[in-house]
Scaffold this motif. Structure first.
Motif: not given
Length: 502
Positions: A280-296
């Motif tokens: 249900a969830i792709r392992q990687r983002n394709a648009d934003l936060f690509i290959g990196r964490a999203a801090s709050e």
């Protein structure tokens, strides 16, 4: 498949006579003479989720012009795209055919190459005496339909990040990536990496293609002479808020990132919650936060940029609508606002649309303003599909049916009575490889269901949207819902079986 299930899949076509009658009344009420056909102003926005004031924006997006449009027409609250990716979605809605029949399951397949004899929506208008005018992105970038347009065909869509400068957002260290995202990024994600930024546009955005798109649409309206010219089908396609989110500074200033409340299922990385299928969830983002964490903190800044970009798009659409009113054309113009697909803004750690069969990836705004419609000023809560727009406009404007079968249903009965009986489910699909289906979702009046892999071998999801609008609890493994899952699984599997190899 049982008779009951088949009936639900095909849908209830009762009301066709009502739709025809309504189309005749619309024509008579809105036209200055019996021979005058209605114009169509067709907006299609890129990557705009249901983050509008009129849809109860979670993040407080300020969209006065689209809110006003909704108040003047019918706002479809439960409209679903057929594929959460640009090209497959646009190819479907522009031909009135499901992705399982277009064969377009990725961003690199040209609908016109696959189906040279099909008639696209703007082509239908052009071939039946309308001026068919293109401004901006209507088909997928670089894949315009040469048969569709009287004017504007083949014009490049432009660089989505032009006309401004990147905004520097602090990037504090986040948690380390899960093991599965340490591997090299796939090609589609690597190519999207340039979109992983925020841009502040100069002035009012005059250097950006969306500003030019708006100006071109306004110029078409200024030149139009309703007494001499053929009626128009004017398609206006802003690319924002597609990444990178862009807006002039004054739209950023509308929002305080400190006041943005992240979604309860926010995560630093794409995360499969307990009880959900891994697929249900792709392992990687394709648009934003690509290959990196999203801090709050950074997540709030990016959400701010997205809703600022949304407000700027609202402003541009408002400028077109103001010109329509200045020219006195509103009374004989059908206005449509639609979107190719939804978008995640941190839900379950996801920052894109690709791969999502969740509500945020597939539910999209749809507003139709048909002069004289009894339902104007109200909302419709029946499940409908983006590909329904083609047969709706074909019917309202009295155009002949195209050679290909239209698989959507005209929404004319719902424009007359938004609460009318409507038994058709809405379907969305996803493909990872562009050739086969990896997931199928269906929305009925009561439920949202999705399953992954052939016959659900990779798991399923069931949600009660009324009780669980954020889709926090998967009911698919709850025994008390076994009968519901079986019924909905039959719908999705029948739908998947219609995939044509092209």
């Amino acid at each position: 498949m049982s008779t009951v299930t088949r009936r639900k899949f095909i849908g209830n076509l009762a009301g066709a006579a009502l739709a025809t009658s309504f189309a005749s009344r619309l024509h008579a009420a809105s036209a200055p003479s019996s021979s005058r056909r209605p114009n169509v102003l067709f907006f299609i926005v890129d990557d705009l989720r249901v983050e509008l004031g009129c849809y109860g924006s979670r993040f407080g997006a300020i969209t006065p012009h689209l809110d006003a449009l909704a108040k003047s027409g019918v706002r479809f609250d439960r409209n679903y795209c057929q594929f959460p990716l640009c090209n497959p979605s646009r190819s479907s809605l522009m031909t009135g055919r499901h992705p399982t029949h277009t064969g377009v399951l990725g961003n690199r397949t040209n609908i016109r190459t696959l189906h040279p004899d099909w008639v696209t929506l703007p082509q239908l208008f052009r071939e039946n005496g309308y001026q068919s005018l293109r401004c901006g992105k209507i088909f997928h970038g670089g894949m315009d339909d040469p048969k569709a347009w009287s004017q504007g065909g083949g014009v490049p869509d432009g660089d989505g990040g032009a006309g401004g400068k990147a905004k520097v957002i602090p990037r504090p260290d986040g948690p380390p990536p899960p093991p599965e995202v340490v591997a090299p990024l796939p090609q589609d994600v690597r190519q999207a990496s340039s979109s992983d930024r925020v841009i502040v546009l100069d002035g009012e955005g005059e250097g950006h293609p969306d500003y030019a798109t708006t100006e071109h649409a306004i110029e078409h309206l200024r030149r139009f002479d309703p007494q001499k010219d053929a009626p128009f089908f004017l398609a206006c396609g802003p690319v924002k808020p597609h990444s990178p989110p862009c807006a002039p500074q004054k739209f950023f200033d509308l929002y305080d990132p400190e006041k943005i409340q992240l979604t309860p299922d926010f995560a630093a990385w794409p995360t499969v919650p307990p009880g959900f299928p891994r697929a249900a969830i792709r392992q990687r983002n394709a648009d934003l936060f690509i290959g990196r964490a999203a801090s709050e903190a950074e997540a709030k800044e990016v959400i701010r940029a997205y809703i600022a970009s949304t407000s700027w798009t609202d402003w541009n659409i408002g400028r077109v609508m103001a010109e329509l009113d200045r020219r006195g054309l509103r009374e004989n113009t059908i206005v449509v606002l639609m979107v190719d697909h939804g978008y995640h803004l941190g839900e379950k750690g996801k920052w894109s649309k690709a791969g999502s069969l969740f509500e945020m990836g597939t539910r999209v705004p749809l507003i139709i303003v048909a002069p004289g419609a009894k339902g104007n000023g109200t909302a419709c809560f029946r499940p409908v599909q983006s590909l329904d727009v083609y047969p709706t406009l074909q019917e309202l404007c009295g155009l002949p049916r195209p050679p290909q079968e239209l698989e959507g249903a005209s929404l004319a009965p719902l424009l007359q009575d938004p609460g009318a009986a409507w038994k058709r489910p809405a379907f969305s699909v996803w493909s990872e490889d562009g050739t086969s289906l990896h997931g199928v979702a269906v929305r009925t009046e009561k439920w949202r269901y999705a399953e992954f892999g052939p016959n659900g071998v990779n798991g399923a999801m069931l949600f009660d949207p009324k009780a669980d609008p954020l889709e926090m609890t998967n009911l698919a493994n709850d025994r008390q819902h076994a009968a519901t899952c079986a019924e909905l699984a039959a719908l999705t599997r029948h739908y998947a079986s219609t995939l044509e190899k092209t």
